[in-house]
Design an enzyme around this catalytic site. Structure first.
Site, PDB file in Angstrom:
ATOM      1  N   ASP A   1       0.817  -1.226   0.000  1.00 38.28           N
ATOM      2  CA  ASP A   1       0.000   0.000   0.000  1.00 38.28           C
ATOM      3  C   ASP A   1       0.845   1.268   0.000  1.00 38.28           C
ATOM      4  O   ASP A   1       0.447   2.280   0.566  1.00 38.28           O
ATOM      5  CB  ASP A   1      -0.962   0.036   1.209  1.00 38.28           C
ATOM      6  CG  ASP A   1      -1.784  -1.222   1.309  1.00 38.28           C
ATOM      7  OD1 ASP A   1      -2.287  -1.657   0.261  1.00 38.28           O
ATOM      8  OD2 ASP A   1      -1.905  -1.776   2.411  1.00 38.28           O
TER       9      ASP A   1
ATOM     10  N   LYS B   1       2.100   2.263  -5.065  1.00 38.05           N
ATOM     11  CA  LYS B   1       2.774   1.761  -6.272  1.00 38.05           C
ATOM     12  C   LYS B   1       1.927   2.001  -7.519  1.00 38.05           C
ATOM     13  O   LYS B   1       2.454   2.255  -8.590  1.00 38.05           O
ATOM     14  CB  LYS B   1       3.065   0.253  -6.145  1.00 38.05           C
ATOM     15  CG  LYS B   1       4.085  -0.083  -5.084  1.00 38.05           C
ATOM     16  CD  LYS B   1       4.311  -1.570  -4.990  1.00 38.05           C
ATOM     17  CE  LYS B   1       3.093  -2.322  -4.508  1.00 38.05           C
ATOM     18  NZ  LYS B   1       2.680  -2.028  -3.130  1.00 38.05           N
TER      19      LYS B   1
ATOM     20  N   LYS C   1      -0.058   4.459  -8.264  1.00 35.45           N
ATOM     21  CA  LYS C   1       0.093   5.838  -8.751  1.00 35.45           C
ATOM     22  C   LYS C   1       1.451   6.020  -9.441  1.00 35.45           C
ATOM     23  O   LYS C   1       1.539   6.616 -10.511  1.00 35.45           O
ATOM     24  CB  LYS C   1      -0.081   6.803  -7.571  1.00 35.45           C
ATOM     25  CG  LYS C   1       0.879   7.947  -7.509  1.00 35.45           C
ATOM     26  CD  LYS C   1       0.299   9.275  -7.962  1.00 35.45           C
ATOM     27  CE  LYS C   1       1.401  10.265  -8.292  1.00 35.45           C
ATOM     28  NZ  LYS C   1       1.229  11.573  -7.828  1.00 35.45           N
TER      29      LYS C   1
ATOM     30  N   ASN D   1      -5.149  -9.900  -4.244  1.00 34.36           N
ATOM     31  CA  ASN D   1      -4.935  -9.372  -2.880  1.00 34.36           C
ATOM     32  C   ASN D   1      -4.430  -7.936  -2.989  1.00 34.36           C
ATOM     33  O   ASN D   1      -4.531  -7.154  -2.064  1.00 34.36           O
ATOM     34  CB  ASN D   1      -3.946 -10.242  -2.076  1.00 34.36           C
ATOM     35  CG  ASN D   1      -2.693 -10.613  -2.853  1.00 34.36           C
ATOM     36  OD1 ASN D   1      -2.597 -10.402  -4.054  1.00 34.36           O
ATOM     37  ND2 ASN D   1      -1.737 -11.194  -2.171  1.00 34.36           N
TER      38      ASN D   1
ATOM     39  N   GLY E   1      -4.382  -4.108  -4.556  1.00 34.11           N
ATOM     40  CA  GLY E   1      -5.390  -3.160  -5.027  1.00 34.11           C
ATOM     41  C   GLY E   1      -4.699  -1.862  -5.350  1.00 34.11           C
ATOM     42  O   GLY E   1      -4.030  -1.289  -4.508  1.00 34.11           O
ATOM     43  N   HIS E   2      -4.789  -1.448  -6.583  1.00 34.77           N
ATOM     44  CA  HIS E   2      -4.162  -0.205  -6.985  1.00 34.77           C
ATOM     45  C   HIS E   2      -5.227   0.828  -7.292  1.00 34.77           C
ATOM     46  O   HIS E   2      -6.106   0.576  -8.101  1.00 34.77           O
ATOM     47  CB  HIS E   2      -3.317  -0.416  -8.247  1.00 34.77           C
ATOM     48  CG  HIS E   2      -2.058  -1.184  -7.987  1.00 34.77           C
ATOM     49  ND1 HIS E   2      -1.252  -1.648  -8.979  1.00 34.77           N
ATOM     50  CD2 HIS E   2      -1.469  -1.543  -6.834  1.00 34.77           C
ATOM     51  CE1 HIS E   2      -0.209  -2.264  -8.449  1.00 34.77           C
ATOM     52  NE2 HIS E   2      -0.326  -2.225  -7.145  1.00 34.77           N
ATOM     53  N   THR E   3      -5.147   1.963  -6.639  1.00 34.28           N
ATOM     54  CA  THR E   3      -6.060   3.047  -6.967  1.00 34.28           C
ATOM     55  C   THR E   3      -5.288   4.044  -7.820  1.00 34.28           C
ATOM     56  O   THR E   3      -4.235   4.511  -7.414  1.00 34.28           O
ATOM     57  CB  THR E   3      -6.565   3.745  -5.692  1.00 34.28           C
ATOM     58  OG1 THR E   3      -7.074   2.737  -4.833  1.00 34.28           O
ATOM     59  CG2 THR E   3      -7.663   4.750  -6.001  1.00 34.28           C
TER      60      THR E   3
ATOM     61  N   GLN F   1       2.099  -5.779  -3.335  1.00 34.63           N
ATOM     62  CA  GLN F   1       2.467  -5.889  -1.905  1.00 34.63           C
ATOM     63  C   GLN F   1       3.811  -5.182  -1.649  1.00 34.63           C
ATOM     64  O   GLN F   1       4.141  -4.276  -2.378  1.00 34.63           O
ATOM     65  CB  GLN F   1       2.500  -7.353  -1.441  1.00 34.63           C
ATOM     66  CG  GLN F   1       1.131  -8.014  -1.373  1.00 34.63           C
ATOM     67  CD  GLN F   1       0.671  -8.593  -2.685  1.00 34.63           C
ATOM     68  OE1 GLN F   1       1.440  -9.230  -3.373  1.00 34.63           O
ATOM     69  NE2 GLN F   1      -0.581  -8.399  -3.021  1.00 34.63           N
TER      70      GLN F   1
ATOM     71  N   THR G   1      -9.968  -4.743   0.689  1.00 37.78           N
ATOM     72  CA  THR G   1     -10.857  -5.238   1.746  1.00 37.78           C
ATOM     73  C   THR G   1     -11.549  -4.120   2.527  1.00 37.78           C
ATOM     74  O   THR G   1     -12.428  -4.397   3.331  1.00 37.78           O
ATOM     75  CB  THR G   1     -10.039  -6.074   2.764  1.00 37.78           C
ATOM     76  OG1 THR G   1      -9.002  -5.237   3.279  1.00 37.78           O
ATOM     77  CG2 THR G   1      -9.423  -7.300   2.123  1.00 37.78           C
ATOM     78  N   GLY G   2     -11.128  -2.875   2.318  1.00 43.88           N
ATOM     79  CA  GLY G   2     -11.714  -1.748   3.048  1.00 43.88           C
ATOM     80  C   GLY G   2     -11.252  -1.669   4.504  1.00 43.88           C
ATOM     81  O   GLY G   2     -11.702  -0.818   5.258  1.00 43.88           O
TER      82      GLY G   2
ATOM     83  N   PRO H   1      -9.249  -0.743   7.842  1.00 45.31           N
ATOM     84  CA  PRO H   1      -8.407   0.400   8.219  1.00 45.31           C
ATOM     85  C   PRO H   1      -6.960  -0.057   8.335  1.00 45.31           C
ATOM     86  O   PRO H   1      -6.691  -1.150   8.836  1.00 45.31           O
ATOM     87  CB  PRO H   1      -8.954   0.828   9.586  1.00 45.31           C
ATOM     88  CG  PRO H   1      -9.876  -0.232  10.034  1.00 45.31           C
ATOM     89  CD  PRO H   1     -10.222  -1.123   8.882  1.00 45.31           C
ATOM     90  N   ARG H   2      -6.049   0.762   7.811  1.00 41.11           N
ATOM     91  CA  ARG H   2      -4.637   0.395   7.901  1.00 41.11           C
ATOM     92  C   ARG H   2      -4.036   0.951   9.189  1.00 41.11           C
ATOM     93  O   ARG H   2      -4.393   2.033   9.613  1.00 41.11           O
ATOM     94  CB  ARG H   2      -3.880   0.959   6.700  1.00 41.11           C
ATOM     95  CG  ARG H   2      -4.348   0.356   5.396  1.00 41.11           C
ATOM     96  CD  ARG H   2      -3.670   1.009   4.204  1.00 41.11           C
ATOM     97  NE  ARG H   2      -4.215   0.488   2.957  1.00 41.11           N
ATOM     98  CZ  ARG H   2      -4.365   1.200   1.849  1.00 41.11           C
ATOM     99  NH1 ARG H   2      -3.993   2.458   1.811  1.00 41.11           N
ATOM    100  NH2 ARG H   2      -4.875   0.650   0.768  1.00 41.11           N
TER     101      ARG H   2
ATOM    102  N   LEU I   1       3.623  12.596   0.703  1.00 43.38           N
ATOM    103  CA  LEU I   1       4.297  13.590   1.535  1.00 43.38           C
ATOM    104  C   LEU I   1       3.295  14.656   1.996  1.00 43.38           C
ATOM    105  O   LEU I   1       3.393  15.176   3.105  1.00 43.38           O
ATOM    106  CB  LEU I   1       5.443  14.240   0.743  1.00 43.38           C
ATOM    107  CG  LEU I   1       6.330  15.193   1.538  1.00 43.38           C
ATOM    108  CD1 LEU I   1       7.082  14.467   2.651  1.00 43.38           C
ATOM    109  CD2 LEU I   1       7.333  15.906   0.631  1.00 43.38           C
TER     110      LEU I   1
END
Ligand code: IMP
Length: 427
Positions: free
Chosen positions: A13, A16, A18, A38, A40-42, A223, A300-301, A303-304, A331
């Site tokens: 997370d 990567k 972006k 597993n 997920g790239h936004t 990952q 998975t939504g 919280p990190r 940043l």
């Protein structure tokens, strides 16, 4: 003209997607080499948000060849949903190619993933329950079904029957769970095979030909280094190899062909799932970073967990991956904090540790040693040149590079392509 491997330098997370999207502009070929959905790239492109799990983010540029290598495990239902989604948004997928050697995820893999997590109880890994681990287990056990088998109507029924017999027995007798009906999976996967077949091609040949032609090849890791099966925080890791070396294995080219390795690291650090995390902030500051950084899983939504940048982890990532440079993301999320901290070493039973430990037992007892920096109040999301960053942000970045023992080449100050500062060209 070069081959660049882009990897996550933390626990995944890192942003990567972006950075891959940003670098893909100069690439001719973008290839995924490990993991599955597993990941997920936004990616935000032209003001639109795209969530990708399997298809390389290069697909958003017309004309780029996008490859899914042999090292990836593919859930065909997810792949097809992604294809349909892209089609609905008028993004062409005709340049996608899928390796016949990639392994296929079946519904029994997902159920086994869940059953095993339940069995472990308090010791659970916190997996994404997408069936990734069980699919790689089958691969290593030489019992997996590959894309080549899936699209072969003569091969597939017998393979499935054989696999299902064993998996149903395992589900029923070991886990007390329900099994699956052969006819249902056969029918569903038969349909998937028809859709996937036109995309299947030898990815290794395509990559090697592109390299031989002098084209730019971008290998997109999923990952992160600390989730690597060998080098991560075992057993709280994924079942594949997110490190740079795995690009060769998972795409089918030799190590002599890699020209540059880029490590993506957030300006802070996050982790999902279980396991020790020395710089974790369990307080209001952690909540603040989570909210400001939108630190909730794409897949998975969940919280990190959030914490300060860990220089020990960064140095480890440089060593394991042979990083040539860092791309520091998010940043902008740290703007407005009065003080920012960076972990430079760990204290373990009174002793100073500067290298990442091999066991969780030691890591769990490691106390972070921090250096504190004055923060910056300015909104930096519109800054495009390094010189224009506030002096305190530049000092902070300089210290990250020093601790990681590798220079910072890219700085991301927001989710869109334009919000990227380049201090060194990657391609
Ligand atoms: P699995 O990959 O679903 O087996 O999960 C194993 C571990 O890797 C868990 O801690 C997951 O939360 C973590 N993980 C897997 N994929 C990602 C990812 O893309 N980002 C962050 N963590 C991940």
């Amino acid at each position: 003209m070069s081959t660049v491997v882009l990897i996550g330098a933390q626990w995944g997370d890192e942003g990567k997607g972006k950075i891959t999207d940003f670098l893909a502009e100069k690439a001719d070929v973008v290839v995924r080499y490990q993991g599955g959905n597993n990941a997920g790239h936004t990616v935000v492109a032209d003001g639109k948000e795209f969530k990708l799990h399997l298809i390389p983010s290069g697909i958003l540029y017309p004309g780029k060849l996008c490859l899914i290598g042999n090292g990836v495990v593919i859930d065909p239902a997810v792949l097809i949903a992604e294809l349909e989604n892209l089609a609905a948004q008028k993004i062409s997928t005709e340049n996608l190619r899928i390796s016949p050697r990639a392994h296929v995820i079946f519904p029994y893999h997902q159920r086994l993933d869940r059953c095993e997590e339940e069995r472990k109880g308090a010791r659970k890994i916190g997996t994404t329950c997408r069936g990734i681990g069980p699919a790689y287990m089958d691969k290593a056990a030489r019992a997996g079904i590959r894309v080549a088998d899936l699209i072969d109507p003569e091969e597939f029924p017998a393979r499935l029957e054989d696999a299902l017999q064993e998996k149903n027995r395992l589900l029923n007798q070991v886990y007390g769970a329900e099994g699956f009906a052969y006819a249902e999976i056969l029918a569903a996967y038969g349909k998937y095979a028809e859709i996937i077949k036109p995309y299947v091609a030898d990815v290794s040949i395509i990559v090697n030909e592109a390299i031989a032609r002098g084209q730019n090849v971008l290998c997109e890791g999923a990952q992160g280094t600390l989730l690597d099966l060998d080098h991560g925080t075992y057993p709280y890791v994924t079942s594949s190899h997110p490190v740079a070396g795995a690009a060769c294995l998972g795409a089918g080219f030799g190590p002599t062909k890699i020209n540059r390795v880029v490590g993506v690291a957030k300006a802070y650090i996050t982790r999902v799932g279980e396991g020790p995390f020395p710089t974790e902030l369990k307080d209001a500051l952690g909540d603040h970073i989570r909210t400001r950084g939108h630190e909730f899983g794409t897949t998975t939504g969940r919280p990190r967990r959030c914490g300060w940048f860990d220089g020990v982890v960064a140095r480890y990532a440089t060593r394991i991956n042979g990083l040539d440079c860092l791309a520091v993301t998010k940043l902008d999320v740290l703007s407005g904090l009065e003080k920012v901290k960076v972990c430079t070493a760990y204290r373990y039973r009174g002793e100073l540790i500067t290298e990442f430990p091999a066991t969780l037992k030691v890591l769990a007892e490691c106390e972070p040693v921090y250096e504190e920096f004055p923060g910056w109040a300015e909104d930096i999301s519109n800054i495009r040149r390094y010189e224009d960053l506030p002096a305190n942000a530049k000092n902070y970045l300089a210290r990250l590079a020093e601790l990681a023992r590798t220079p910072v080449a890219l700085i991301s100050v927001g989710p869109s392509r334009e919000q990227t500062i380049v201090t060194q060209n990657v391609f």
